[in-house]
Design a protein around this motif. Structure first.
Motif, PDB file in Angstrom:
ATOM      1  N   ILE A   1       0.837  -1.212   0.000  1.00  0.00           N
ATOM      2  CA  ILE A   1       0.000   0.000   0.000  1.00  0.00           C
ATOM      3  C   ILE A   1       0.871   1.262   0.000  1.00  0.00           C
ATOM      4  CG2 ILE A   1      -1.799   1.242   1.338  1.00  0.00           C
ATOM      5  CD1 ILE A   1      -2.756  -1.214  -0.213  1.00  0.00           C
ATOM      6  N   GLY A   2       2.121   1.112   0.380  1.00  0.00           N
ATOM      7  CA  GLY A   2       3.055   2.237   0.266  1.00  0.00           C
ATOM      8  C   GLY A   2       3.392   2.557  -1.191  1.00  0.00           C
ATOM      9  N   ASN A   3       3.112   1.616  -2.071  1.00  0.00           N
ATOM     10  CA  ASN A   3       3.479   1.810  -3.481  1.00  0.00           C
ATOM     11  C   ASN A   3       2.307   1.848  -4.449  1.00  0.00           C
ATOM     12  OD1 ASN A   3       6.537   1.735  -3.474  1.00  0.00           O
ATOM     13  ND2 ASN A   3       6.010  -0.024  -2.218  1.00  0.00           N
ATOM     14  N   VAL A   4       1.170   1.288  -4.055  1.00  0.00           N
ATOM     15  CA  VAL A   4      -0.035   1.405  -4.892  1.00  0.00           C
ATOM     16  C   VAL A   4      -1.205   1.788  -3.978  1.00  0.00           C
ATOM     17  CG1 VAL A   4       0.703  -0.291  -6.610  1.00  0.00           C
ATOM     18  CG2 VAL A   4      -0.640  -1.049  -4.661  1.00  0.00           C
ATOM     19  N   SER A   5      -2.180   2.459  -4.549  1.00  0.00           N
ATOM     20  CA  SER A   5      -3.317   2.900  -3.726  1.00  0.00           C
ATOM     21  C   SER A   5      -4.155   1.694  -3.298  1.00  0.00           C
ATOM     22  CB  SER A   5      -4.173   3.879  -4.512  1.00  0.00           C
ATOM     23  OG  SER A   5      -4.808   3.199  -5.573  1.00  0.00           O
ATOM     24  N   PRO A   6      -4.860   1.805  -2.170  1.00  0.00           N
ATOM     25  CA  PRO A   6      -5.737   0.709  -1.741  1.00  0.00           C
ATOM     26  C   PRO A   6      -6.756   0.352  -2.818  1.00  0.00           C
ATOM     27  CG  PRO A   6      -5.489   2.302   0.019  1.00  0.00           C
ATOM     28  CD  PRO A   6      -4.835   2.905  -1.181  1.00  0.00           C
ATOM     29  N   LYS A   7      -7.241   1.369  -3.534  1.00  0.00           N
ATOM     30  CA  LYS A   7      -8.245   1.115  -4.590  1.00  0.00           C
ATOM     31  C   LYS A   7      -7.644   0.211  -5.673  1.00  0.00           C
ATOM     32  CE  LYS A   7     -11.129   3.607  -7.886  1.00  0.00           C
ATOM     33  NZ  LYS A   7     -11.434   4.928  -8.449  1.00  0.00           N
ATOM     34  N   MET A   8      -6.423   0.552  -6.106  1.00  0.00           N
ATOM     35  CA  MET A   8      -5.764  -0.249  -7.146  1.00  0.00           C
ATOM     36  C   MET A   8      -5.510  -1.671  -6.635  1.00  0.00           C
ATOM     37  SD  MET A   8      -2.142   0.324  -9.056  1.00  0.00           S
ATOM     38  CE  MET A   8      -2.524   1.796  -9.952  1.00  0.00           C
ATOM     39  N   HIS A   9      -5.117  -1.757  -5.378  1.00  0.00           N
ATOM     40  CA  HIS A   9      -4.829  -3.056  -4.784  1.00  0.00           C
ATOM     41  C   HIS A   9      -6.083  -3.929  -4.782  1.00  0.00           C
ATOM     42  CE1 HIS A   9      -4.115  -5.766  -1.244  1.00  0.00           C
ATOM     43  NE2 HIS A   9      -3.047  -5.998  -1.975  1.00  0.00           N
ATOM     44  N   LEU A  10      -7.196  -3.361  -4.303  1.00  0.00           N
ATOM     45  CA  LEU A  10      -8.442  -4.136  -4.238  1.00  0.00           C
ATOM     46  C   LEU A  10      -8.915  -4.508  -5.647  1.00  0.00           C
ATOM     47  CD1 LEU A  10     -10.790  -5.338  -2.629  1.00  0.00           C
ATOM     48  CD2 LEU A  10     -11.894  -3.115  -2.660  1.00  0.00           C
ATOM     49  N   MET A  11      -8.836  -3.545  -6.568  1.00  0.00           N
ATOM     50  CA  MET A  11      -9.308  -3.811  -7.930  1.00  0.00           C
ATOM     51  C   MET A  11      -8.482  -4.931  -8.597  1.00  0.00           C
ATOM     52  SD  MET A  11     -11.915  -2.303  -8.621  1.00  0.00           S
ATOM     53  CE  MET A  11     -12.769  -1.639  -7.278  1.00  0.00           C
ATOM     54  N   SER A  12      -7.188  -4.950  -8.301  1.00  0.00           N
ATOM     55  CA  SER A  12      -6.352  -6.006  -8.880  1.00  0.00           C
ATOM     56  C   SER A  12      -6.777  -7.372  -8.344  1.00  0.00           C
ATOM     57  CB  SER A  12      -4.869  -5.752  -8.597  1.00  0.00           C
ATOM     58  OG  SER A  12      -4.583  -5.974  -7.243  1.00  0.00           O
ATOM     59  N   LYS A  13      -7.154  -7.405  -7.059  1.00  0.00           N
ATOM     60  CA  LYS A  13      -7.627  -8.671  -6.458  1.00  0.00           C
ATOM     61  C   LYS A  13      -8.950  -9.088  -7.092  1.00  0.00           C
ATOM     62  CE  LYS A  13      -4.397  -8.979  -3.358  1.00  0.00           C
ATOM     63  NZ  LYS A  13      -3.268  -9.770  -3.767  1.00  0.00           N
ATOM     64  N   VAL A  14      -9.836  -8.113  -7.292  1.00  0.00           N
ATOM     65  CA  VAL A  14     -11.155  -8.408  -7.872  1.00  0.00           C
ATOM     66  C   VAL A  14     -10.970  -8.963  -9.287  1.00  0.00           C
ATOM     67  CG1 VAL A  14     -13.296  -7.347  -8.729  1.00  0.00           C
ATOM     68  CG2 VAL A  14     -12.409  -6.726  -6.475  1.00  0.00           C
ATOM     69  N   LEU A  15     -10.134  -8.303 -10.084  1.00  0.00           N
ATOM     70  CA  LEU A  15      -9.934  -8.744 -11.465  1.00  0.00           C
ATOM     71  C   LEU A  15      -9.263 -10.120 -11.508  1.00  0.00           C
ATOM     72  CD1 LEU A  15     -10.104  -8.177 -14.481  1.00  0.00           C
ATOM     73  CD2 LEU A  15      -7.921  -6.985 -14.349  1.00  0.00           C
ATOM     74  N   ALA A  16      -8.220 -10.289 -10.687  1.00  0.00           N
ATOM     75  CA  ALA A  16      -7.494 -11.571 -10.689  1.00  0.00           C
ATOM     76  C   ALA A  16      -8.416 -12.719 -10.283  1.00  0.00           C
ATOM     77  CB  ALA A  16      -6.298 -11.497  -9.759  1.00  0.00           C
ATOM     78  N   SER A  17      -9.242 -12.478  -9.264  1.00  0.00           N
ATOM     79  CA  SER A  17     -10.120 -13.554  -8.796  1.00  0.00           C
ATOM     80  C   SER A  17     -11.185 -13.875  -9.844  1.00  0.00           C
ATOM     81  CB  SER A  17     -10.775 -13.176  -7.467  1.00  0.00           C
ATOM     82  OG  SER A  17     -11.512 -11.991  -7.608  1.00  0.00           O
ATOM     83  N   ASN A  18     -11.681 -12.840 -10.529  1.00  0.00           N
ATOM     84  CA  ASN A  18     -12.671 -13.076 -11.595  1.00  0.00           C
ATOM     85  C   ASN A  18     -12.055 -13.867 -12.739  1.00  0.00           C
ATOM     86  OD1 ASN A  18     -15.528 -11.551 -11.596  1.00  0.00           O
ATOM     87  ND2 ASN A  18     -14.117 -10.630 -10.153  1.00  0.00           N
TER      88      ASN A  18
END
Lengths: 298, 428
Positions: free
Chosen positions: B222-239
């Protein structure tokens, strides 16, 4: 150069950091001290941009810290922040890519640091298979793989033996020489004394001591007089007004005094014996820390 | 920043798709599905036989063997019976009776025309019993008809089913009662994998976020990417991961079917009688419904995966270890389980306003809305309402849930989870 200017962070009614200011020049190692819960982690998180301060600002080379600037910051957290199921190479590539580096560059730098820390054979091993000390080395490498402008070290020597402490210390000195601003935090005061030119001591989020380490120590009134020899009249020394305590360790006496004006009186007694050592020293940072923090709690 | 997003997504996807458990699970799934499709061949291999015939030994004391034989022949579509006339004494036959043999004793009766005795070593299955019963009843009818001098055509007209011409005036609700049969046979099988995929998805998102949190890697990430980007990457990867798993499941079914063709045995396809289901689909006008329902259902499935992943991520951000997450995810699992059962039982709720409203709710709509549409209980408008509600839910999750996520991922205090949640929502 890092400038922290009047930052305040509140969690409800609790003030975690209270109007804190300090600056860390390029190539300077700065100590951030404080007992547990003093506000160090909150300060680090504000510097990293993880938390937003209620007041004040933080700049690195004149720029407010955002996700572009954090690419130039390295952070060794107090607790190991490694994904233990990954291999060493995967872990460093992961953090390195998040810092905006290309894979080839990361691998090149990783090979250099693994070689320097004498753990090249662990490159493809899983983190969880490594010893605590080696995991700490990997954590350190992950923080400096981007050759940071600002390096935050929170207890970087945890789990390391003296030989490995030296390896990391040398790396830190090299980074300092290259102009990296370093913030160093540790509960082991000898490391702070060893490393830091300047420091700030936090108690409940408030800075109670700050400035150059040498100034802090010399301005601290209480001194330690170290005496070694035989036929020294210790009882007479204990009776002198201003002597706080006298302790003995392996034939050497440590006489704590209220201030340096007591020293000549002690010397007059000591010189009557067979003295082999007489040294008036500043109080240790550890003593200053305990007294400063203890005084606030009282 | 896009580079970091795609890297995080790739990292998260690879971590699952290249893991040992994923490979092992898929090997087990492939074996299981191939085995299921070829169950009769496997049973035959171990000595059992779905194709073995039941031998009927008829002891005819009423001279009706030919009639019974003809009636049984009519009912014996799958050629499951082998019929012989027993010439010995019943007691003698009993002594040598094997487990796959049945004795049918048919006696004449002045009042009931015929009576019968059915003798076997073991209990027989209900289908076999029903076929024999029906053949005996038909035989009795013929005997009775002949005794009373009734014309065969007259009897056939009396005993045949009434002809019903079905007309539904409401064009939007023009599916007929055959759909109940389709729903009860096909639908549970179709939506079970979807339910499984939701479980995979929730556990993948939650497990990864928990792992990153508990190892404190989150502070670096989270020091390097925003929480939003982090969560969205998880959502996309899981989908992407569950879509891959879904495609693999379809592929395994195709492989299993091809294997069954190659082995030449009775496949599960023949056991459930795909032909008759296809006939039912034709009869029930489902074909035209599917053209509408499939595109909407696909969009709904993808959006529901997104909604499930978002909620799993947000809940995981508030936990400090995997045990906490397992407790928090239980309500999601129960809701999706409820959706699964409601979809299976949807045919029972015809006209219910309650079930119609339930079909609008996110998490449940993906199971229930397409089902009700196929059954003709809701219209396209209702499905679109479900979609709109789902999109609104995702918007709310992004607006308020992200605040919770941002506050939660760096918070390690284990108490007052709900208080932390509402406090984070209120914060600007």
């Amino acid at each position: 150069m890092l400038i922290v200017k009047n930052i305040t962070k509140k969690y409800g009614k609790n003030v975690a950091v209270d109007n804190l200011s300090f600056a860390v020049a390029d190539g300077e190692i700065f100590g951030l001290l404080g007992e547990n819960g003093a506000g160090k982690t909150t300060t680090f998180r504000i510097i990293m941009g993880l938390l937003e301060a209620n007041a004040g600002e933080v700049t690195l080379d004149g720029k407010k810290i955002d996700y572009n600037e954090t690419d130039h910051i390295g952070f060794v957290t107090e607790e190991r922040s490694l994904l233990t199921k990954l291999s060493v190479q995967e872990q460093i590539e992961f953090y390195g890519t998040l810092k905006g580096l290309e894979k080839e560059e990361i691998d090149k730098r990783l090979d250099y640091w693994l070689d320097r820390f004498e753990i090249s054979s662990y490159k493809t091993r899983k983190i969880k298979e490594l010893s605590k000390g080696n995991q700490q080395k990997i954590q350190f490498i992950s923080a400096i793989i981007n050759e940071p402008k600002l390096l935050i070290l929170d207890e970087p020597f945890t789990g390391l033996d003296p030989i490995n402490v030296k390896l990391i210390k040398d790396a830190i000195y090299d980074l300092k020489k290259k102009g990296t601003s370093i913030i160093f935090s540790s509960h082991q005061m000898e490391y702070i004394e060893d490393f830091c030119e300047k420091l700030v001591l936090l108690v409940k989020g408030h800075a109670i001591l700050e400035g150059k380490l040498s100034d802090i120590k010399s301005n601290y009134a209480k001194k330690n007089i170290m005496v070694k020899g035989s036929n020294i009249e210790i009882d007479a020394i204990k009776k002198i007004k201003g002597v706080i305590s006298v302790t003995e360790n392996q034939g050497e006496y440590c006489i704590k005094v209220e201030d340096k004006s007591i020293a000549p009186k002690i010397f007059n007694i000591v010189k009557k014996g067979d003295v082999t050592k007489y040294d008036v020293a500043d109080a240790s940072l550890n003593e200053i820390f305990i007294e400063a923090v203890g005084g606030i709690h009282e | 920043m896009n580079k970091k997003f795609w890297y995080l997504t790739k990292m998260s996807f690879n971590k699952k798709a290249k893991s040992k458990w994923f490979i092992i699970t898929n090997i087990i799934l492939l074996i299981f599905i191939v085995a299921l499709f070829n169950i009769s061949t496997i049973i035959e291999f171990f000595g059992g036989d779905f194709d073995s015939k039941t031998k009927l030994i008829v002891v005819d004391n009423a001279s009706v063997y030919d009639i019974f034989d003809a009636n049984l022949e009519t009912l014996n579509e799958d050629d499951d019976f082998e019929i012989t006339l027993g010439n010995e004494n019943v007691e003698d036959i009993k002594e040598n009776l094997s487990n796959d043999e049945l004795i049918v004793v048919i006696n004449g009766d002045n009042e009931e025309y015929l009576t019968s005795e059915l003798i076997s070593n073991e209990k027989i299955d209900s289908l076999t019993y029903q076929i024999i019963l029906q053949a005996l009843n038909s035989t009795k009818s013929v005997v009775g008809m002949m005794s009373e001098g009734i014309d065969a055509n007259v009897l056939a007209n009396i005993s045949s089913n009434i002809t019903i011409e079905r007309t539904i005036l409401n064009e939007e609700n023009n599916t007929d009662e055959n759909m109940d049969m389709v729903m009860s046979t096909v639908f549970p099988t179709l939506i079970l994998p979807f339910f499984m995929l939701i479980i995979f998805l929730v556990q993948m998102v939650g497990g990864e976020i928990c792992e990153e949190k508990t190892t404190r890697s989150m502070e670096i990430i989270i020091g390097n990417v925003s929480p939003k980007m982090h969560l969205m990457s998880k959502v996309l990867a899981s989908n992407l991961f569950v879509i891959l798993q879904g495609i693999l499941l379809i592929l395994y079914c195709v492989i299993a079917y091809l294997v069954s063709l190659a082995l030449g045995g009775a496949s599960i396809g023949s056991m459930v009688d795909v032909g008759s289901i296809l006939d039912m689909l034709n009869l029930s006008s489902i074909g035209s419904s599917l053209i509408i329902v499939i595109p909407i259902a696909i969009v709904m499935i993808i959006l529901s995966f997104v909604a499930y992943a978002l909620v799993a991520g947000i809940l995981a951000s508030m936990t400090v270890n995997i045990e906490d997450f397992n407790q928090l995810q239980t309500p999601i699992m129960l809701i999706s389980l409820a959706g699964y059962y409601l979809a299976i039982m949807a045919a029972m709720f015809d006209g219910s306003i309650f079930i119609r409203i339930i079909s609008y709710l996110p998490f449940l709509s993906v199971f229930i809305s397409p089902t009700l549409f196929i059954l003709g209980q809701v219209t396209v408008i209702d499905m679109i309402i479900s979609l709109v509600v789902l999109i609104l839910f995702i918007y709310v999750m992004l607006k308020f849930g992200l605040k919770v996520y941002k506050a939660g991922i760096l918070n390690y205090s284990s108490g007052k989870v709900w208080s932390k949640l509402f406090k984070a929502i209120r914060e600007r």
